[in-house]
Motif scaffolding. Structure first.
Motif, PDB file in Angstrom:
ATOM      1  N   ASP A   1     -16.388  31.600 -21.097  1.00 19.19           N
ATOM      2  CA  ASP A   1     -15.143  30.848 -21.314  1.00 19.19           C
ATOM      3  C   ASP A   1     -14.915  29.811 -20.212  1.00 19.19           C
ATOM      4  O   ASP A   1     -13.946  29.060 -20.245  1.00 19.19           O
ATOM      5  CB  ASP A   1     -13.939  31.788 -21.451  1.00 19.19           C
ATOM      6  CG  ASP A   1     -13.753  32.711 -20.262  1.00 19.19           C
ATOM      7  OD1 ASP A   1     -14.751  33.012 -19.565  1.00 19.19           O
ATOM      8  OD2 ASP A   1     -12.613  33.139 -20.018  1.00 19.19           O
ATOM      9  N   HIS A   2     -15.835  29.773 -19.221  1.00 20.56           N
ATOM     10  CA  HIS A   2     -15.761  28.791 -18.134  1.00 20.56           C
ATOM     11  C   HIS A   2     -17.000  27.888 -18.086  1.00 20.56           C
ATOM     12  O   HIS A   2     -16.951  26.819 -17.507  1.00 20.56           O
ATOM     13  CB  HIS A   2     -15.606  29.501 -16.778  1.00 20.56           C
ATOM     14  CG  HIS A   2     -14.324  30.251 -16.658  1.00 20.56           C
ATOM     15  ND1 HIS A   2     -13.224  29.776 -15.979  1.00 20.56           N
ATOM     16  CD2 HIS A   2     -13.944  31.445 -17.201  1.00 20.56           C
ATOM     17  CE1 HIS A   2     -12.232  30.651 -16.083  1.00 20.56           C
ATOM     18  NE2 HIS A   2     -12.641  31.668 -16.817  1.00 20.56           N
TER      19      HIS A   2
ATOM     20  N   ASP B   1     -11.337  32.617 -11.829  1.00 18.87           N
ATOM     21  CA  ASP B   1     -10.685  33.859 -12.272  1.00 18.87           C
ATOM     22  C   ASP B   1     -10.404  34.851 -11.145  1.00 18.87           C
ATOM     23  O   ASP B   1     -10.042  36.001 -11.401  1.00 18.87           O
ATOM     24  CB  ASP B   1     -11.530  34.538 -13.362  1.00 18.87           C
ATOM     25  CG  ASP B   1     -11.350  33.863 -14.717  1.00 18.87           C
ATOM     26  OD1 ASP B   1     -10.559  32.903 -14.812  1.00 18.87           O
ATOM     27  OD2 ASP B   1     -12.007  34.296 -15.689  1.00 18.87           O
TER      28      ASP B   1
ATOM     29  N   HIS C   1     -14.132  38.432  -8.646  1.00 23.03           N
ATOM     30  CA  HIS C   1     -14.139  38.547 -10.120  1.00 23.03           C
ATOM     31  C   HIS C   1     -15.568  38.835 -10.597  1.00 23.03           C
ATOM     32  O   HIS C   1     -15.787  39.619 -11.516  1.00 23.03           O
ATOM     33  CB  HIS C   1     -13.587  37.249 -10.696  1.00 23.03           C
ATOM     34  CG  HIS C   1     -13.609  37.132 -12.181  1.00 23.03           C
ATOM     35  ND1 HIS C   1     -12.938  38.000 -13.010  1.00 23.03           N
ATOM     36  CD2 HIS C   1     -14.225  36.232 -13.000  1.00 23.03           C
ATOM     37  CE1 HIS C   1     -13.152  37.639 -14.280  1.00 23.03           C
ATOM     38  NE2 HIS C   1     -13.926  36.580 -14.295  1.00 23.03           N
TER      39      HIS C   1
ATOM     40  N   HIS D   1     -19.100  33.231 -16.561  1.00 21.05           N
ATOM     41  CA  HIS D   1     -18.555  33.669 -17.859  1.00 21.05           C
ATOM     42  C   HIS D   1     -18.456  32.516 -18.863  1.00 21.05           C
ATOM     43  O   HIS D   1     -18.102  31.397 -18.501  1.00 21.05           O
ATOM     44  CB  HIS D   1     -17.161  34.289 -17.676  1.00 21.05           C
ATOM     45  CG  HIS D   1     -17.200  35.651 -17.031  1.00 21.05           C
ATOM     46  ND1 HIS D   1     -16.121  36.172 -16.350  1.00 21.05           N
ATOM     47  CD2 HIS D   1     -18.181  36.584 -16.980  1.00 21.05           C
ATOM     48  CE1 HIS D   1     -16.448  37.386 -15.904  1.00 21.05           C
ATOM     49  NE2 HIS D   1     -17.689  37.657 -16.268  1.00 21.05           N
TER      50      HIS D   1
ATOM     51  N   HIS E   1     -17.621  30.326 -12.152  1.00 23.81           N
ATOM     52  CA  HIS E   1     -18.461  31.526 -12.314  1.00 23.81           C
ATOM     53  C   HIS E   1     -19.170  31.438 -13.656  1.00 23.81           C
ATOM     54  O   HIS E   1     -18.984  30.472 -14.388  1.00 23.81           O
ATOM     55  CB  HIS E   1     -17.642  32.818 -12.182  1.00 23.81           C
ATOM     56  CG  HIS E   1     -16.536  32.995 -13.187  1.00 23.81           C
ATOM     57  ND1 HIS E   1     -15.433  32.186 -13.223  1.00 23.81           N
ATOM     58  CD2 HIS E   1     -16.367  33.898 -14.197  1.00 23.81           C
ATOM     59  CE1 HIS E   1     -14.635  32.577 -14.207  1.00 23.81           C
ATOM     60  NE2 HIS E   1     -15.173  33.610 -14.818  1.00 23.81           N
TER      61      HIS E   1
HETATM   62 ZN   LIG Z   1     -14.180  35.149 -15.952  1.00 25.80          ZN
END
Ligand SMILES: [Zn+2]
Length: 294
Positions: free
Chosen positions: A96-97, A188, A169, A94, A92
């Motif tokens: 942090d990914h 997530d 998510h 975000h 996805h």
């Molecule tokens: Zn996430």
């Protein structure tokens, strides 16, 4: 954004690990490699779990954490296989990914993501719940291959099924099934830090989380190795427990709503109290409430 919380599962999680944060000191982060099978590994650093598939066709990674960690991640990958990273699959949008996308994209890796995740990346991302702002991704960071429902990669003797899970998510989630090796990376949609973050303003919903978890459970058997978005390797049994938690919380919050309770009253009734949480419980309750209100 620098406060540490100790979750009930004993993992120290930084709120900053959820999203990009300029305050984070990445110099101290160590990348730890976990062997899942002969050719599948996970890299733990700061941010979401990176899934790795190695072999003669080159390296494929799932998610790439934050940009300042890319060099350390590349070093860890080189230790597994000297071949270049050919594909990056984002679970996805975000930070942090997907924060390392630009660095891997510049090296020539093809980035793959669900259509909605790519379109999110083309504009500034703001997550109000954590006051986290990420600018629109530069060209090299953007996915070059997108899909609506699914895409399959055939590499390193593995069939990699990348499947969309709708409105869970976020609105652009993907789960990845390594068919022959019986390993699933959940992004997530499944996390192990207790109450999950449901990014309702970006298309996430409690019902989608439950449905998405059902999709993962349906793919798994008793020996499936499940790589969560955050936290240690899990089993189908862990996922069933997580689903039960989501269902319980949904019923409590929906039940209170049907009795005409306000959001403030629902928060005060502490519907999540027996479950661990790494961020403010009222955020979780509000996001579930908002997703049920629609
Ligand atoms: Zn996430």
């Amino acid at each position: 954004m620098k406060n540490k919380f100790l979750s009930a599962i004993g993992t120290i999680v930084l709120i900053a690990t959820f999203f990009q944060s300029g305050a984070q000191n990445y110099d101290t982060v160590k990348i730890i490699t976990h062997k899942i099978t002969e050719k599948i590994f996970t890299l733990e650093g700061d941010g979401g779990n990176i899934g790795v598939l190695t072999g003669n066709d080159g390296t494929i990674i799932i998610d790439d954490q934050f940009a300042p960690l890319s060099e350390k991640i590349k070093t860890a990958l080189k230790a597994l296989n000297d071949k270049p990273v050919r594909f990056v699959i984002n679970t996805h949008f975000h930070g942090d990914h997907s924060g390392g996308n630009e660095n891997f994209g510049k090296d020539g890796a093809v980035i793959i993501a669900q259509d909605n995740s790519r379109s999110r990346m083309t504009t500034e991302q703001f997550i109000a719940a954590f006051n986290s702002r990420t600018p629109a991704a530069p060209y090299d960071a953007l996915p070059k291959v997108t899909f609506t429902e699914s895409v399959t990669l055939h590499l390193n003797g593995e069939t990699l099924q990348v499947m969309h899970v709708s409105n869970a998510h976020t609105d652009g989630d993907a789960i990845i099934f390594f068919k022959e090796s019986n390993v699933i990376h959940t992004g997530d949609v499944y996390v192990r830090y207790g109450l999950p973050f449901i990014d309702q303003p970006h298309g996430g919903s409690i019902d989608g989380m439950i449905k998405g978890t059902d999709q993962i459970i349906a793919l798994a058997n008793d020996v499936t190795k499940i790589i969560p978005g955050h936290g240690a390797i899990a089993t189908k049994k862990d996922l069933i427990e997580y689903r039960a938690m989501l269902q319980t919380l949904r019923e409590r919050i929906a039940g209170a709503m049907s009795k005409g309770k306000t959001l403030t009253e629902i928060i005060a009734s502490a519907p999540t109290k027996e479950y661990p949480a790494v961020f403010d419980r009222s955020v979780f309750i509000t996001l579930v409430y908002d997703s049920l209100k629609k």
